[in-house]
Design an enzyme around this catalytic site. Sequence first.
Site, PDB file in Angstrom:
ATOM      1  N   CYS A 135      65.092  18.563  71.952  1.00  0.00           N
ATOM      2  CA  CYS A 135      64.105  19.254  72.991  1.00  0.00           C
ATOM      3  C   CYS A 135      62.464  18.930  71.635  1.00  0.00           C
ATOM      4  O   CYS A 135      62.701  19.336  70.978  1.00  0.00           O
ATOM      5  CB  CYS A 135      64.387  20.453  72.626  1.00  0.00           C
ATOM      6  SG  CYS A 135      63.520  22.186  72.855  1.00  0.00           S
TER       7      CYS A 135
ATOM      8  N   CYS B 169      57.988  22.124  78.524  1.00  0.00           N
ATOM      9  CA  CYS B 169      58.539  21.605  78.195  1.00  0.00           C
ATOM     10  C   CYS B 169      58.184  19.793  77.070  1.00  0.00           C
ATOM     11  O   CYS B 169      57.639  19.110  77.705  1.00  0.00           O
ATOM     12  CB  CYS B 169      59.554  20.713  78.833  1.00  0.00           C
ATOM     13  SG  CYS B 169      61.219  19.576  78.991  1.00  0.00           S
ATOM     14  N   GLY B 170      58.712  19.949  76.235  1.00  0.00           N
ATOM     15  CA  GLY B 170      58.370  19.200  74.880  1.00  0.00           C
ATOM     16  C   GLY B 170      58.509  17.836  75.216  1.00  0.00           C
ATOM     17  O   GLY B 170      57.636  16.869  75.658  1.00  0.00           O
TER      18      GLY B 170
ATOM     19  N   GLU C 263      63.827  22.673  84.260  1.00  0.00           N
ATOM     20  CA  GLU C 263      64.062  21.709  83.341  1.00  0.00           C
ATOM     21  C   GLU C 263      65.526  22.156  83.472  1.00  0.00           C
ATOM     22  O   GLU C 263      66.527  22.901  84.098  1.00  0.00           O
ATOM     23  CB  GLU C 263      64.578  22.353  81.523  1.00  0.00           C
ATOM     24  CG  GLU C 263      63.014  22.398  80.508  1.00  0.00           C
ATOM     25  CD  GLU C 263      62.856  22.804  79.649  1.00  0.00           C
ATOM     26  OE1 GLU C 263      64.212  23.204  79.297  1.00  0.00           O
ATOM     27  OE2 GLU C 263      62.290  23.314  79.691  1.00  0.00           O
ATOM     28  N   ARG C 264      66.470  21.049  83.122  1.00  0.00           N
ATOM     29  CA  ARG C 264      67.970  21.143  83.805  1.00  0.00           C
ATOM     30  C   ARG C 264      68.625  22.145  82.293  1.00  0.00           C
ATOM     31  O   ARG C 264      68.217  22.391  81.409  1.00  0.00           O
ATOM     32  CB  ARG C 264      68.334  19.509  82.582  1.00  0.00           C
ATOM     33  CG  ARG C 264      70.003  19.352  82.997  1.00  0.00           C
ATOM     34  CD  ARG C 264      70.255  17.962  82.517  1.00  0.00           C
ATOM     35  NE  ARG C 264      70.054  17.217  80.573  1.00  0.00           N
ATOM     36  CZ  ARG C 264      70.803  16.776  80.621  1.00  0.00           C
ATOM     37  NH1 ARG C 264      71.084  15.705  81.304  1.00  0.00           N
ATOM     38  NH2 ARG C 264      70.150  16.661  78.165  1.00  0.00           N
TER      39      ARG C 264
HETATM   40  N1  LIG Z   1      66.492  20.988  79.116  1.00  0.00           N
HETATM   41  C1  LIG Z   1      66.006  19.441  78.928  1.00  0.00           C
HETATM   42  C2  LIG Z   1      66.240  20.104  76.854  1.00  0.00           C
HETATM   43  C3  LIG Z   1      65.098  21.073  76.685  1.00  0.00           C
HETATM   44  C4  LIG Z   1      63.726  20.406  76.082  1.00  0.00           C
HETATM   45  C5  LIG Z   1      62.682  20.811  76.240  1.00  0.00           C
HETATM   46  N2  LIG Z   1      62.922  22.690  76.310  1.00  0.00           N
HETATM   47  C6  LIG Z   1      62.052  20.090  75.707  1.00  0.00           C
HETATM   48  O1  LIG Z   1      61.088  21.070  74.741  1.00  0.00           O
HETATM   49  O2  LIG Z   1      62.178  19.297  75.343  1.00  0.00           O
HETATM   50  C7  LIG Z   1      67.278  18.873  78.701  1.00  0.00           C
HETATM   51  O3  LIG Z   1      68.329  19.426  79.745  1.00  0.00           O
HETATM   52  O4  LIG Z   1      67.426  17.831  77.947  1.00  0.00           O
END
Ligand SMILES: N[C@H](CCC[C@H](N)C(=O)O)C(=O)O
Length: 292
Positions: free
Chosen positions: A87, A228-229, A219-220
């Site tokens: 994340c 989402c970074g 987002e998944r």
């Molecule tokens: N939902 C993403 C994880 C969080 C990614 C996001 N919040 C970030 O800042 O990269 C997944 O299941 O791969």
Amino acid sequence: MADRLAFTKGHGTENDFVLVPDLDGTVGLSPARAAALADRRAGVGGDGVIRVVRTAAADEADVRETADRAEWFMDYRNADGSLAEMCGNGTRVFAEYLRREGLAAGDAVVVATRRGPVEVRSDGDGWAVDLGPWALADPGTADRDGFDALVHVGADDPFSALSVDMGNPHTVVALPEGLDLDDLDLTRVPVVNPVPAHGTNVEVVRPIGPGHIALRVHERGVGETRSCGTGACAAAVATSFWAGALDTGSTWVVDVPGGRLRVRLLPDRGVELAGPAVLVADGMVDLATLPD
Ligand SMILES: N[C@H](CCC[C@H](N)C(=O)O)C(=O)O
């Protein structure tokens, strides 16, 4: 047995998280409890839950093996309780938490993640972290225009997209000319073909100008989020690929609904994410309100 659980609420460009200190790994975090903490009505509320635990006490052996490089493990869970490998926004909030709590000192801290240790370093009024190496799906599967997937967003006709692996999966859609990001219906899970084996995070990207893009993201394990970074990094990689400029060390301003991130493509498929991290509040959760 303590009947309350301490938490800290934080966010990075409004991608928000519930941080739960469990420094010696004695409390644990079941998927059901993570989902209950993330619940925006019956719980604390967040896009994700981050357990702060000593790397040596991590559940996963391959994470524990990195304890010599990173004292603290960012145990990241999506709002639905599912695990995620990485994340990007979360690493900055995690570093901010470690610094405020006196668990890390100086201008940089190495954080253990399911994807491997990453160095998060102080960067102006925020933090920067190399989330690479990125990977494209087998380049042979990207057709001549650089796409390897089709994505149905809401009721729209399918859009072409490119899969980008950031340690966690991403499917980056190039918003067709004439459409507006604001008009997209991201209330439902986008339908991706071929179906990704472990789900995917879907970013829809619009070019703004040279080195400047805007995106929305589904987002998944969460749904639409304000930022989402890893998604901002995936979008910068895909946009550079489409421009035939992947090897130029480009820098990107990425506008997300929750604010602005900066991405820099580095040699050897490195990709640095930079942005703010805010700790908003601290509190206690009554364990009786949470599932085991
Ligand atoms: N939902 C993403 C994880 C969080 C990614 C996001 N919040 C970030 O800042 O990269 C997944 O299941 O791969």
